[in-house]
Design a protein around this motif. Structure first.
Motif, PDB file in Angstrom:
ATOM      1  N   PRO A   1      28.137  43.084  38.853  1.00 18.89           N
ATOM      2  CA  PRO A   1      27.445  42.152  39.757  1.00 18.89           C
ATOM      3  C   PRO A   1      28.430  41.268  40.507  1.00 18.89           C
ATOM      4  O   PRO A   1      29.327  40.671  39.906  1.00 18.89           O
ATOM      5  CB  PRO A   1      26.557  41.332  38.801  1.00 18.89           C
ATOM      6  CG  PRO A   1      27.202  41.465  37.467  1.00 18.89           C
ATOM      7  CD  PRO A   1      27.840  42.818  37.437  1.00 18.89           C
ATOM      8  N   HIS A   2      28.258  41.180  41.799  1.00 18.17           N
ATOM      9  CA  HIS A   2      29.162  40.382  42.617  1.00 18.17           C
ATOM     10  C   HIS A   2      28.417  39.845  43.833  1.00 18.17           C
ATOM     11  O   HIS A   2      27.381  40.385  44.238  1.00 18.17           O
ATOM     12  CB  HIS A   2      30.376  41.206  43.065  1.00 18.17           C
ATOM     13  CG  HIS A   2      30.028  42.357  43.965  1.00 18.17           C
ATOM     14  ND1 HIS A   2      29.616  43.581  43.469  1.00 18.17           N
ATOM     15  CD2 HIS A   2      30.022  42.471  45.321  1.00 18.17           C
ATOM     16  CE1 HIS A   2      29.387  44.407  44.477  1.00 18.17           C
ATOM     17  NE2 HIS A   2      29.617  43.748  45.612  1.00 18.17           N
TER      18      HIS A   2
ATOM     19  N   TYR B   1      33.043  38.808  41.079  1.00 16.43           N
ATOM     20  CA  TYR B   1      33.877  38.562  42.256  1.00 16.43           C
ATOM     21  C   TYR B   1      32.987  38.400  43.468  1.00 16.43           C
ATOM     22  O   TYR B   1      31.757  38.608  43.403  1.00 16.43           O
ATOM     23  CB  TYR B   1      34.888  39.699  42.476  1.00 16.43           C
ATOM     24  CG  TYR B   1      34.280  41.043  42.791  1.00 16.43           C
ATOM     25  CD1 TYR B   1      34.027  41.430  44.107  1.00 16.43           C
ATOM     26  CD2 TYR B   1      33.972  41.944  41.773  1.00 16.43           C
ATOM     27  CE1 TYR B   1      33.478  42.667  44.395  1.00 16.43           C
ATOM     28  CE2 TYR B   1      33.420  43.179  42.051  1.00 16.43           C
ATOM     29  CZ  TYR B   1      33.181  43.537  43.368  1.00 16.43           C
ATOM     30  OH  TYR B   1      32.626  44.758  43.656  1.00 16.43           O
ATOM     31  N   VAL B   2      33.570  38.023  44.584  1.00 15.10           N
ATOM     32  CA  VAL B   2      32.861  37.884  45.851  1.00 15.10           C
ATOM     33  C   VAL B   2      33.601  38.698  46.905  1.00 15.10           C
ATOM     34  O   VAL B   2      34.839  38.762  46.900  1.00 15.10           O
ATOM     35  CB  VAL B   2      32.746  36.404  46.276  1.00 15.10           C
ATOM     36  CG1 VAL B   2      34.116  35.750  46.380  1.00 15.10           C
ATOM     37  CG2 VAL B   2      32.006  36.269  47.592  1.00 15.10           C
ATOM     38  N   SER B   3      32.856  39.339  47.773  1.00  9.49           N
ATOM     39  CA  SER B   3      33.442  40.192  48.806  1.00  9.49           C
ATOM     40  C   SER B   3      32.956  39.748  50.182  1.00  9.49           C
ATOM     41  O   SER B   3      31.942  39.044  50.310  1.00  9.49           O
ATOM     42  CB  SER B   3      33.061  41.667  48.579  1.00  9.49           C
ATOM     43  OG  SER B   3      31.658  41.834  48.681  1.00  9.49           O
ATOM     44  N   LEU B   4      33.678  40.196  51.209  1.00  5.49           N
ATOM     45  CA  LEU B   4      33.288  39.923  52.592  1.00  5.49           C
ATOM     46  C   LEU B   4      34.021  40.887  53.517  1.00  5.49           C
ATOM     47  O   LEU B   4      34.963  41.562  53.103  1.00  5.49           O
ATOM     48  CB  LEU B   4      33.586  38.469  52.976  1.00  5.49           C
ATOM     49  CG  LEU B   4      35.027  37.948  52.837  1.00  5.49           C
ATOM     50  CD1 LEU B   4      35.887  38.294  54.048  1.00  5.49           C
ATOM     51  CD2 LEU B   4      35.034  36.450  52.621  1.00  5.49           C
TER      52      LEU B   4
ATOM     53  N   MET C   1      38.485  37.498  43.043  1.00  3.22           N
ATOM     54  CA  MET C   1      38.025  37.671  41.677  1.00  3.22           C
ATOM     55  C   MET C   1      37.723  36.312  41.040  1.00  3.22           C
ATOM     56  O   MET C   1      38.475  35.348  41.214  1.00  3.22           O
ATOM     57  CB  MET C   1      39.076  38.404  40.846  1.00  3.22           C
ATOM     58  CG  MET C   1      39.429  39.790  41.359  1.00  3.22           C
ATOM     59  SD  MET C   1      38.049  40.937  41.425  1.00  3.22           S
ATOM     60  CE  MET C   1      37.616  41.028  39.694  1.00  3.22           C
ATOM     61  N   PHE C   2      36.610  36.274  40.285  1.00  2.00           N
ATOM     62  CA  PHE C   2      36.264  35.106  39.487  1.00  2.00           C
ATOM     63  C   PHE C   2      36.838  35.273  38.074  1.00  2.00           C
ATOM     64  O   PHE C   2      37.246  36.369  37.692  1.00  2.00           O
ATOM     65  CB  PHE C   2      34.749  34.931  39.434  1.00  2.00           C
ATOM     66  CG  PHE C   2      34.130  34.579  40.757  1.00  2.00           C
ATOM     67  CD1 PHE C   2      34.740  33.670  41.598  1.00  2.00           C
ATOM     68  CD2 PHE C   2      32.934  35.155  41.165  1.00  2.00           C
ATOM     69  CE1 PHE C   2      34.180  33.333  42.823  1.00  2.00           C
ATOM     70  CE2 PHE C   2      32.362  34.840  42.378  1.00  2.00           C
ATOM     71  CZ  PHE C   2      32.980  33.917  43.217  1.00  2.00           C
ATOM     72  N   PRO C   3      36.886  34.202  37.270  1.00  2.00           N
ATOM     73  CA  PRO C   3      37.452  34.324  35.923  1.00  2.00           C
ATOM     74  C   PRO C   3      36.813  35.423  35.073  1.00  2.00           C
ATOM     75  O   PRO C   3      37.506  36.114  34.326  1.00  2.00           O
ATOM     76  CB  PRO C   3      37.193  32.937  35.319  1.00  2.00           C
ATOM     77  CG  PRO C   3      37.198  32.022  36.490  1.00  2.00           C
ATOM     78  CD  PRO C   3      36.585  32.794  37.607  1.00  2.00           C
ATOM     79  N   LYS C   4      35.504  35.618  35.195  1.00  2.00           N
ATOM     80  CA  LYS C   4      34.859  36.672  34.409  1.00  2.00           C
ATOM     81  C   LYS C   4      35.381  38.047  34.806  1.00  2.00           C
ATOM     82  O   LYS C   4      35.641  38.908  33.957  1.00  2.00           O
ATOM     83  CB  LYS C   4      33.344  36.619  34.607  1.00  2.00           C
ATOM     84  CG  LYS C   4      32.602  37.651  33.772  1.00  2.00           C
ATOM     85  CD  LYS C   4      31.112  37.591  33.997  1.00  2.00           C
ATOM     86  CE  LYS C   4      30.415  38.673  33.184  1.00  2.00           C
ATOM     87  NZ  LYS C   4      28.934  38.659  33.405  1.00  2.00           N
ATOM     88  N   GLY C   5      35.551  38.264  36.104  1.00  2.00           N
ATOM     89  CA  GLY C   5      36.088  39.547  36.567  1.00  2.00           C
ATOM     90  C   GLY C   5      37.520  39.765  36.121  1.00  2.00           C
ATOM     91  O   GLY C   5      37.905  40.883  35.759  1.00  2.00           O
ATOM     92  N   LEU C   6      38.319  38.705  36.135  1.00  2.00           N
ATOM     93  CA  LEU C   6      39.703  38.827  35.678  1.00  2.00           C
ATOM     94  C   LEU C   6      39.770  39.158  34.190  1.00  2.00           C
ATOM     95  O   LEU C   6      40.596  39.974  33.765  1.00  2.00           O
ATOM     96  CB  LEU C   6      40.449  37.522  35.969  1.00  2.00           C
ATOM     97  CG  LEU C   6      40.644  37.173  37.454  1.00  2.00           C
ATOM     98  CD1 LEU C   6      41.248  35.787  37.591  1.00  2.00           C
ATOM     99  CD2 LEU C   6      41.517  38.206  38.154  1.00  2.00           C
TER     100      LEU C   6
END
Length: 266
Positions: free
Chosen positions: A95-96, A133-136, A177-182
């Motif tokens: 999920p992102h 994470y977040v994308s664009l 990337m957010f901490p959870k993704g890392l």
């Protein structure tokens, strides 16, 4: 005479009041979550700033599906001078969040408003939706936006999508990337390392076993040769030694043939 006095004289110098006004306006800007009443102002801001425009139903889709994510920046007159439109990609493997659109009016740029809008929306993605994470996507030629995302907000290029926009311009696919993704990436790396390490150790053990087997086979062969030599009489052993020392030649074969012919004649 009055007209001559007005136009003749020192060259015209523009005043600095517009800069002061923009600075004061930036100090009075408020960042808050968007509501349904803000959609028309968001669409108007989009039409003024960006070539990628959307129908009103697209704004409704975002705010009804993820009401916490869209953020707006309003001035002291409650006029929308910037916005960020975002959504969640919940059907993906991880999920992102995704930034659909970001815009700030030219009169209020260089004040950090876009950075505040992005950080407010990304904080909701991480805290409320537990995004990894977040994308664009950003245009290849939009250097100002690329600098904002890469240097100020910490995004990195994930891929380049050819002909992404309607005018066939390429786009950078960027991610943060957010901490959870890392943490997830680090766990996957550790698992791969643990799997690869036993395989390498097993291969080394197999090599050692093959070497030991080869050495044992050589020793067994030497022992059998020694036993065979002990069982033979001394004359046979000496003949074998002479045979090993003197290899047979073509001349020896011809001599044997001649002796056989002479015996036949007799």
């Amino acid at each position: 005479k009055l007209r001559n006095r007005i136009f003749v004289g020192a060259p015209f110098k523009p005043s600095k009041t517009p800069k002061l006004r923009s600075a004061r306006a930036g100090a009075m800007v408020c960042i808050r979550p968007a509501t349904v009443d803000d959609l028309y102002g968001m669409q108007a801001c989009n039409l003024c700033c960006l070539p990628e425009n959307y129908h009103m139903k697209y704004y409704f889709y975002h705010i009804l599906s993820w009401p916490q994510l869209p953020q707006v920046a309003v001035d002291h007159n409650n006029k929308i001078i910037g916005y960020v439109l975002a959504k969640m990609e919940e059907d993906a493997e991880s999920p992102h969040g995704h930034i659909t659109s970001l815009a700030v009016l030219r009169t209020h740029r260089k004040l950090g408003i876009a950075t505040k809008l992005m950080r407010a929306s990304m904080a909701v993605m991480e805290e409320t939706f537990d995004a990894e994470y977040v994308s664009l996507h950003v245009r290849y030629t939009n250097r100002a936006a690329f600098t904002l995302y890469s240097q100020t907000l910490g995004f990195s290029i994930h891929d380049i999508e050819k002909g992404y926009y309607a005018d066939k311009e390429d786009a950078y696919d960027m991610r943060k990337m957010f901490p959870k993704g890392l943490q997830k990436q680090e766990l996957e790396r550790q698992k791969k390392h643990k799997v690869q390490r036993p395989i390498a150790a097993k291969e080394e053990d197999d090599k050692d076993d093959d070497g030991k087997k080869g050495d044992a086979a050589d020793e067994d062969g030497k022992e059998e040769d020694g036993k065979a030599a002990e069982g033979k009489p001394p004359e046979a052993a000496a003949a074998d030694a002479d045979g090993e020392r003197k290899p047979a030649t073509a001349a020896d074969g011809e001599g044997e043939k001649k002796t056989k012919r002479k015996k036949g004649k007799k």
